[in-house]
Write an enzyme that holds these catalytic residues in place. Structure first.
Site, PDB file in Angstrom:
ATOM      1  N   GLU A 203       0.824  -1.218   0.000  1.00 17.54           N
ATOM      2  CA  GLU A 203       0.000   0.000   0.000  1.00 17.54           C
ATOM      3  C   GLU A 203       0.851   1.258   0.000  1.00 17.54           C
ATOM      4  O   GLU A 203       0.539   2.226  -0.703  1.00 17.54           O
ATOM      5  CB  GLU A 203      -0.943   0.004   1.209  1.00 17.54           C
ATOM      6  N   HIS A 272     -10.177  -5.364  10.706  1.00 13.94           N
ATOM      7  CA  HIS A 272     -10.816  -5.193   9.398  1.00 13.94           C
ATOM      8  C   HIS A 272     -12.148  -4.461   9.510  1.00 13.94           C
ATOM      9  O   HIS A 272     -12.936  -4.480   8.580  1.00 13.94           O
ATOM     10  CB  HIS A 272     -11.073  -6.550   8.753  1.00 13.94           C
TER      11      HIS A 272
END
Ligand SMILES: Cc1ncc(C[n+]2csc(CCOP(=O)(O)OP(=O)(O)O)c2C)c(N)n1
Length: 469
Positions: A203, A272
């Site tokens: 990322e 998450h």
């Protein structure tokens, strides 16, 4: 009512698994926390825990069954003295039909199946409430098409990519796999591998490449598999993209869109399931958008891609499969920074965004049955915030509740309460209340997850409280 036990998603990308072993049999009494079965995926063997107590009434998928799709009903639990036949004879059959229909419609990725599992507090519905008002800027007589949020996002990207060859998409699994949540479906085929780019799991790397490309004149759309993983890339978003315009004295812009799912998903645990809206919305230099409906997802993503400044575009996994009416127009673009009144009312204002809007609308429907007419405002853009829409509604109803699927501390709700106090004090007939998630990392266990997330009943209670009812 029997409780359906469904094949769990043991990871965000799991689509199916093997029901390796049942550790209970029909007729067994089980309690919350008992291990019911062992599930095997290509990565691991996991234990499947009971969330509810009761008696195992029926085992629908035998042990040893391979490739059991996430969301398939594998067993039924009933309460003592209840039988499957007397309480809900059609339950399993209906579920099977529903799944078959979804398969036919070609949209049953793993995440969607796990959406259906949401037991829940933030309960996804297949259809959007009919009360959603059509944008006033849509010309009268405009034809509507009913599409999912997932399709609306894809259409927005495809239309902008057709119109402007500087626009490209990059991220993990966006090309060959067509998106972890299937949002980039068809884009590789139409635009080719130069404009739809699979990245490594880096990322920080690809957010930096995207930011540099934007400074250099391209218009990247960077997809994060979820915004949880954008934590790795936050330096580029906050320190590079957001600052470019300011630190160059307006000589350089950074027209980039960072997009992906945000907020709590279903049963994917604390790392998450977080809402980053308040984080990004606190950063000057960023535009932050978080739509609820498919029409807004489309119109606002198109606007985001055209923006000269960086946009953090926060989607929600549990909304991807929901269908809404979207205007059938060649170029449906919505203004950034404009909230929308999705339901009109005079007694109390419910302010929300993203998945919270559905909860607020459900609460408004319940309140109407109790003689309280709630106005529901969908903020749509979180930075810049539409203060005028908030204050106008407050002046009309004099009471306000903010509904936010996020933690309470330093939330968007906190900001709205500050605005109401600083600029709307004379309109207030009661303190503004906020209904938010509990102030804890989201638990994995379904019963605790449900307790930690916002619920319609909490909104109803808060609205009644500010109405002194
Ligand atoms: C920083 C971050 N980005 C993305 C993910 C989502 N994710 C979970 S597993 C996975 C694939 C991992 O592949 P690989 O490293 O080859 O390991 P495998 O599980 O296939 O053995 C991804 C992208 C993550 N967990 N963390």
């Amino acid at each position: 009512m029997p409780v359906e036990l469904k094949m769990p998603a043991l990871s965000p990308t799991m689509e199916e698994g093997m029901l390796a072993k049942w550790l209970v049999k029909e007729g067994d009494q089980v309690a919350s926390g008992d291990i019911l079965a062992e599930i095997e995926t290509d990565k691991a063997t996991m234990e499947f825990e009971a969330v509810d107590e009761g008696v195992i009434a029926k085992i629908l998928v035998p042990e040893g069954s391979d490739a059991v799709k996430v969301g398939t009903v594998i067993a039924l639990i009933v309460q003592q003295g209840e039988s499957v036949e007397t309480s809900a004879p059609n339950a399993p059959a209906e579920t099977a039909e529903g799944e078959a229909e979804e398969e036919e419609a070609g949209e049953a990725p793993a995440e969607e199946a796990s959406e259906k599992q949401a037991t829940t507090a933030v309960s996804p519905k297949d259809e959007a409430p009919a009360s959603l008002r059509v944008e006033p800027e849509v010309p009268e007589g405009t034809e509507m098409i009913r599409i999912t949020v997932r399709e609306a996002l894809r259409d927005a990207m495809a239309e902008e990519m057709r119109a402007d060859d500087r626009v490209f998409v990059m991220g993990e699994e966006v090309a060959e796999y067509q998106g972890a949540y299937k949002v980039t479906q068809g884009l590789l085929e139409e635009f080719g591998a130069e404009r739809v780019i699979d990245t490594p799991i880096t990322e920080y790397g690809f957010a930096g490449v995207g930011t540099g490309a934007a400074m250099g004149g391209l218009k990247p759309i960077v997809e994060f598999m979820t915004f949880n993983f954008a934590m790795q890339a936050i330096d580029h978003i906050v320190n590079s993209a957001a600052k470019t315009n300011y630190m160059s004295g307006g000589q350089m812009r950074c027209p980039i869109v960072f997009r992906g799912p945000n907020g709590a998903a279903s049963r994917v645990a604390a790392q998450h399931s977080q809402n980053y809206a308040p984080w990004y919305a606190s950063v000057p230099g960023l535009i932050v958008i978080s739509p609820y409906s498919a029409a807004d997802a489309k119109g606002l993503l198109k606007a985001a891609i055209r923006s000269e400044d960086p946009v953090v575009f926060l989607e929600n996994e549990l909304l991807y499969g929901q269908s809404f009416d979207v205007p059938k127009l060649d170029d449906y673009v919505l203004p950034i920074g404009k909230a929308r009144v999705v339901r009109e009312g005079v007694d109390v204002t419910l302010v929300s965004y993203s998945i919270g809007v559905g909860i607020a609308l459900d609460a408004a429907a319940q309140l109407a049955g109790q003689g309280i007419e709630a106005e529901v405002i969908d903020l749509r853009t979180l930075r810049p915030l539409d203060r005028q829409a908030i204050l106008e509604s407050l002046a009309k109803t004099n009471r306000m509740v903010v509904v936010e699927e996020a933690w309470p501390v330093c939330s968007i709700a906190s900001e709205i309460i500050a605005i109401a106090m600083e600029e709307g004090f004379d309109s207030l007939d009661a303190p503004v209340l906020r209904v938010t998630n509990k102030d804890v990392p989201l638990p994995y266990a379904a019963n605790l997850e449900k307790l930690a997330l916002i619920k319609v009943e909490d909104v109803v209670e808060a609205a009644k409280k500010v109405c002194y009812r």
